[in-house]
Design a protein around this motif. Structure first.
Motif, PDB file in Angstrom:
ATOM      1  N   THR A 177      48.650  18.676  27.431  1.00  0.00           N
ATOM      2  CA  THR A 177      47.535  18.832  28.371  1.00  0.00           C
ATOM      3  C   THR A 177      46.183  18.692  27.686  1.00  0.00           C
ATOM      4  O   THR A 177      45.324  17.918  28.128  1.00  0.00           O
ATOM      5  N   LEU A 178      45.984  19.415  26.591  1.00  0.00           N
ATOM      6  CA  LEU A 178      44.705  19.324  25.881  1.00  0.00           C
ATOM      7  C   LEU A 178      44.506  17.930  25.314  1.00  0.00           C
ATOM      8  O   LEU A 178      43.382  17.416  25.291  1.00  0.00           O
ATOM      9  N   GLY A 179      45.584  17.306  24.856  1.00  0.00           N
ATOM     10  CA  GLY A 179      45.484  15.943  24.347  1.00  0.00           C
ATOM     11  C   GLY A 179      45.015  14.975  25.411  1.00  0.00           C
ATOM     12  O   GLY A 179      44.159  14.119  25.159  1.00  0.00           O
ATOM     13  N   MET A 180      45.552  15.119  26.625  1.00  0.00           N
ATOM     14  CA  MET A 180      45.145  14.231  27.719  1.00  0.00           C
ATOM     15  C   MET A 180      43.705  14.484  28.128  1.00  0.00           C
ATOM     16  O   MET A 180      42.951  13.542  28.429  1.00  0.00           O
ATOM     17  N   VAL A 181      43.288  15.751  28.152  1.00  0.00           N
ATOM     18  CA  VAL A 181      41.895  16.058  28.489  1.00  0.00           C
ATOM     19  C   VAL A 181      40.947  15.411  27.488  1.00  0.00           C
ATOM     20  O   VAL A 181      39.960  14.758  27.864  1.00  0.00           O
ATOM     21  N   ILE A 182      41.246  15.557  26.203  1.00  0.00           N
ATOM     22  CA  ILE A 182      40.386  14.982  25.162  1.00  0.00           C
ATOM     23  C   ILE A 182      40.341  13.463  25.271  1.00  0.00           C
ATOM     24  O   ILE A 182      39.275  12.844  25.190  1.00  0.00           O
ATOM     25  N   ILE A 183      41.489  12.830  25.507  1.00  0.00           N
ATOM     26  CA  ILE A 183      41.547  11.375  25.581  1.00  0.00           C
ATOM     27  C   ILE A 183      40.816  10.838  26.806  1.00  0.00           C
ATOM     28  O   ILE A 183      39.977   9.939  26.710  1.00  0.00           O
ATOM     29  N   TYR A 184      41.106  11.400  27.989  1.00  0.00           N
ATOM     30  CA  TYR A 184      40.528  10.857  29.212  1.00  0.00           C
ATOM     31  C   TYR A 184      39.045  11.174  29.349  1.00  0.00           C
ATOM     32  O   TYR A 184      38.282  10.388  29.918  1.00  0.00           O
ATOM     33  N   GLU A 185      38.607  12.332  28.850  1.00  0.00           N
ATOM     34  CA  GLU A 185      37.190  12.670  28.951  1.00  0.00           C
ATOM     35  C   GLU A 185      36.353  11.950  27.884  1.00  0.00           C
ATOM     36  O   GLU A 185      35.184  11.661  28.110  1.00  0.00           O
ATOM     37  N   THR A 186      36.955  11.676  26.739  1.00  0.00           N
ATOM     38  CA  THR A 186      36.252  10.921  25.698  1.00  0.00           C
ATOM     39  C   THR A 186      36.245   9.438  26.029  1.00  0.00           C
ATOM     40  O   THR A 186      35.244   8.750  25.842  1.00  0.00           O
ATOM     41  N   HIS A 187      37.360   8.946  26.510  1.00  0.00           N
ATOM     42  CA  HIS A 187      37.595   7.554  26.884  1.00  0.00           C
ATOM     43  C   HIS A 187      37.496   6.619  25.692  1.00  0.00           C
ATOM     44  O   HIS A 187      38.504   6.188  25.167  1.00  0.00           O
ATOM     45  N   ASP A 188      36.311   6.323  25.208  1.00  0.00           N
ATOM     46  CA  ASP A 188      36.138   5.403  24.080  1.00  0.00           C
ATOM     47  C   ASP A 188      35.297   6.090  23.014  1.00  0.00           C
ATOM     48  O   ASP A 188      34.099   6.303  23.204  1.00  0.00           O
ATOM     49  N   ILE A 189      35.910   6.421  21.896  1.00  0.00           N
ATOM     50  CA  ILE A 189      35.195   7.161  20.847  1.00  0.00           C
ATOM     51  C   ILE A 189      34.072   6.317  20.247  1.00  0.00           C
ATOM     52  O   ILE A 189      33.096   6.857  19.700  1.00  0.00           O
ATOM     53  N   LYS A 190      34.148   5.006  20.377  1.00  0.00           N
ATOM     54  CA  LYS A 190      33.126   4.126  19.798  1.00  0.00           C
ATOM     55  C   LYS A 190      31.786   4.220  20.524  1.00  0.00           C
ATOM     56  O   LYS A 190      30.777   3.733  20.009  1.00  0.00           O
ATOM     57  N   ARG A 191      31.772   4.813  21.695  1.00  0.00           N
ATOM     58  CA  ARG A 191      30.487   4.957  22.384  1.00  0.00           C
ATOM     59  C   ARG A 191      29.633   6.074  21.780  1.00  0.00           C
ATOM     60  O   ARG A 191      28.478   6.234  22.151  1.00  0.00           O
ATOM     61  N   PHE A 192      30.210   6.832  20.840  1.00  0.00           N
ATOM     62  CA  PHE A 192      29.461   7.872  20.127  1.00  0.00           C
ATOM     63  C   PHE A 192      29.160   7.373  18.711  1.00  0.00           C
ATOM     64  O   PHE A 192      30.078   7.079  17.948  1.00  0.00           O
ATOM     65  N   LYS A 193      27.883   7.306  18.371  1.00  0.00           N
ATOM     66  CA  LYS A 193      27.465   6.702  17.104  1.00  0.00           C
ATOM     67  C   LYS A 193      27.736   7.606  15.893  1.00  0.00           C
ATOM     68  O   LYS A 193      27.777   7.128  14.771  1.00  0.00           O
ATOM     69  N   SER A 194      27.890   8.886  16.130  1.00  0.00           N
ATOM     70  CA  SER A 194      28.095   9.819  15.021  1.00  0.00           C
ATOM     71  C   SER A 194      28.894  11.022  15.506  1.00  0.00           C
ATOM     72  O   SER A 194      28.960  11.280  16.718  1.00  0.00           O
ATOM     73  N   PRO A 195      29.496  11.794  14.575  1.00  0.00           N
ATOM     74  CA  PRO A 195      30.212  13.013  14.994  1.00  0.00           C
ATOM     75  C   PRO A 195      29.282  14.043  15.623  1.00  0.00           C
ATOM     76  O   PRO A 195      29.697  14.835  16.465  1.00  0.00           O
ATOM     77  N   GLY A 196      27.999  14.019  15.221  1.00  0.00           N
ATOM     78  CA  GLY A 196      27.035  14.939  15.831  1.00  0.00           C
ATOM     79  C   GLY A 196      26.805  14.632  17.295  1.00  0.00           C
ATOM     80  O   GLY A 196      26.695  15.538  18.128  1.00  0.00           O
ATOM     81  N   LYS A 197      26.743  13.338  17.637  1.00  0.00           N
ATOM     82  CA  LYS A 197      26.574  12.930  19.041  1.00  0.00           C
ATOM     83  C   LYS A 197      27.776  13.379  19.863  1.00  0.00           C
ATOM     84  O   LYS A 197      27.635  13.873  20.984  1.00  0.00           O
ATOM     85  N   TYR A 198      28.958  13.186  19.288  1.00  0.00           N
ATOM     86  CA  TYR A 198      30.173  13.578  20.005  1.00  0.00           C
ATOM     87  C   TYR A 198      30.256  15.089  20.166  1.00  0.00           C
ATOM     88  O   TYR A 198      30.600  15.591  21.238  1.00  0.00           O
ATOM     89  N   SER A 199      29.919  15.833  19.121  1.00  0.00           N
ATOM     90  CA  SER A 199      29.960  17.294  19.184  1.00  0.00           C
ATOM     91  C   SER A 199      28.973  17.820  20.226  1.00  0.00           C
ATOM     92  O   SER A 199      29.265  18.788  20.931  1.00  0.00           O
ATOM     93  N   SER A 200      27.809  17.189  20.307  1.00  0.00           N
ATOM     94  CA  SER A 200      26.822  17.591  21.305  1.00  0.00           C
ATOM     95  C   SER A 200      27.351  17.336  22.710  1.00  0.00           C
ATOM     96  O   SER A 200      27.191  18.167  23.609  1.00  0.00           O
ATOM     97  N   TYR A 201      28.002  16.179  22.901  1.00  0.00           N
ATOM     98  CA  TYR A 201      28.573  15.838  24.206  1.00  0.00           C
ATOM     99  C   TYR A 201      29.665  16.830  24.602  1.00  0.00           C
ATOM    100  O   TYR A 201      29.840  17.146  25.777  1.00  0.00           O
ATOM    101  N   CYS A 202      30.396  17.332  23.594  1.00  0.00           N
ATOM    102  CA  CYS A 202      31.487  18.288  23.852  1.00  0.00           C
ATOM    103  C   CYS A 202      30.995  19.733  23.957  1.00  0.00           C
ATOM    104  O   CYS A 202      31.810  20.646  24.114  1.00  0.00           O
ATOM    105  N   ARG A 203      29.693  19.958  23.818  1.00  0.00           N
ATOM    106  CA  ARG A 203      29.089  21.291  23.941  1.00  0.00           C
ATOM    107  C   ARG A 203      29.570  22.284  22.886  1.00  0.00           C
ATOM    108  O   ARG A 203      29.629  23.484  23.133  1.00  0.00           O
ATOM    109  N   VAL A 204      29.928  21.798  21.714  1.00  0.00           N
ATOM    110  CA  VAL A 204      30.398  22.722  20.678  1.00  0.00           C
ATOM    111  C   VAL A 204      29.298  23.034  19.667  1.00  0.00           C
ATOM    112  O   VAL A 204      29.532  23.813  18.732  1.00  0.00           O
ATOM    113  N   ILE A 205      28.123  22.443  19.819  1.00  0.00           N
ATOM    114  CA  ILE A 205      26.975  22.784  18.977  1.00  0.00           C
ATOM    115  C   ILE A 205      25.777  23.078  19.874  1.00  0.00           C
ATOM    116  O   ILE A 205      25.700  22.601  21.004  1.00  0.00           O
ATOM    117  N   LYS A 206      24.846  23.863  19.359  1.00  0.00           N
ATOM    118  CA  LYS A 206      23.635  24.207  20.101  1.00  0.00           C
ATOM    119  C   LYS A 206      22.493  23.298  19.668  1.00  0.00           C
ATOM    120  O   LYS A 206      22.442  22.837  18.532  1.00  0.00           O
TER     121      LYS A 206
END
Length: 365
Positions: free
Chosen positions: A240-269
């Motif tokens: 379940t968590l794997g599918m959520v991460i895959i479908y909500e992320t869709h294409d990891i290449k649309r995030f230029k850096s891990p910081g951009k992705y972390s911000s999108y995932c709301r895990v950093i302030k």
């Protein structure tokens, strides 16, 4: 928040509603070429009025619930399409006067000046799977609410307490009412209440089991099969968590850096600063709430792994429980970002570092 960079000659902002769409077309200099209201969202008529500009046109609308048909129309006609982030588009909500005509012009102005806050428009072929998974999460929350109510109901009325295991299995639920004694005051109504909630729980349980099976089958037979297996290699991430991460992320290449992705995932302030002064944090609700939920759950479940638990305990000793939890969740998020980018499964040496990995192994042996 990134702004959309428009490269076309003409720009169209649409104030989209259920039964109307007010469109405004401008050139790069801000000259209004077209300003018109289209009733009933007639896309055939919209194509006709946009015909003079369609060869070099970008269309934008606010990310309300009804953007799917407009996005599909633009894709079928090979028109550039983008979404404006509703929470950031404050300029169309302010002003002394506000109506559809003014709002469509403001959206167009934001688009042509490259000041439109960009939101991601998921392609149609992946959208339905993502929406089904989102609905599944909401249904699980509803099911949990019914289960909690039954637990309280049993304690209030001194009934036999059913376990979580019994309430999660359809065959156990069918015989749950028969094992209760409703002979006291108000027994008939009490029994009907209990039967109602049991029936609801049974229906939710059967449907969720079927949906989980279908979603996994969809994913294994899709282009996401490899990414799904990669994400699941992270401790704490199951189907379940794997599918959520895959479908909500869709294409990891649309995030230029891990910081951009972390911000999108709301895990950093995001820190607020001005003139060298700090004003706390903001934007806690900007990003994807489903990815926030998935990574929070993964951080809890991953501690079943002895090495991950030992690593988490180290962080708690260094930073305290609250800050350690945030650091730990962020590290899992960053790790999955790199795993998807490199198409590599979880490697504990990459995650912990060789020296720390060897130390944690010695502590657990």
């Amino acid at each position: 928040m990134e702004m959309y960079n428009s490269k076309t000659k003409y720009h169209c902002g649409i104030d989209l509603h259920k039964s109307s769409a007010h469109i405004c077309v401008m050139d790069k200099e801000g000259n209004i070429m077209l300003h018109k209201n289209i009733r009933d969202n007639n896309f055939v008529y919209m194509k006709k009025v946009l015909a003079p500009y369609v060869d070099d046109l970008t269309i934008a609308c606010e990310s309300t619930y009804n953007w799917y048909p407009l996005a599909d129309f633009c894709r079928s006609e090979n028109i550039e399409f983008t979404l404006g982030h509703a929470l950031y588009m404050k300029s169309i909500h302010g002003g002394k006067a506000k109506n559809d005509k003014i709002d469509s012009k403001k959206i167009t102005d934001l688009l042509r000046t490259n000041l439109l806050p960009h939101a991601y428009a998921c392609p149609a072929e992946y959208r339905s799977h993502r929406d089904l998974l989102r609905r599944r999460i909401k249904l699980v929350q509803s099911k949990s609410g019914i289960s909690v109510y039954m637990n309280i109901f049993e304690q209030q009325n001194e009934l036999k307490e059913s376990t979580l295991y019994m309430r999660s299995k359809p065959d156990k639920l069918e015989s749950l009412v028969e094992h209760q004694d409703f002979s006291g005051i108000g027994g008939i109504a009490m029994e009907r209440n209990y039967q109602l909630n049991t029936n609801l729980l049974m229906a939710y349980t059967k449907e969720l089991i079927a949906v989980d099976k279908d979603l996994k089958e969809f994913t294994l037979n899709s282009a996401y099969n490899e990414e799904f297996e990669i994400v699941k290699s992270m401790p704490g991430v199951g189907d379940t968590l794997g599918m959520v991460i895959i479908y909500e992320t869709h294409d990891i290449k649309r995030f230029k850096s891990p910081g951009k992705y972390s911000s999108y995932c709301r895990v950093i302030k995001c820190k607020k600063e001005s003139a060298g002064k700090s004003y706390g944090y903001s934007g806690a609700k900007i990003g994807n709430p489903f990815l926030k939920w998935a990574y929070s759950q993964a951080a809890v479940l991953s501690k079943r792994n002895p090495l991950m638990k030992a690593f988490s305990n180290d962080l708690i000793r260094q930073h305290g429980e609250r800050k350690a939890r945030a650091i730990y969740t962020h590290k899992i998020c960053r790790s999955i970002y790199f795993m998807l980018q490199r198409k590599q499964k979880f490697d504990p040496i990459d995650f912990f570092g060789r020296q720390k990995y060897e130390r944690l192994q010695r502590l657990n042996n």
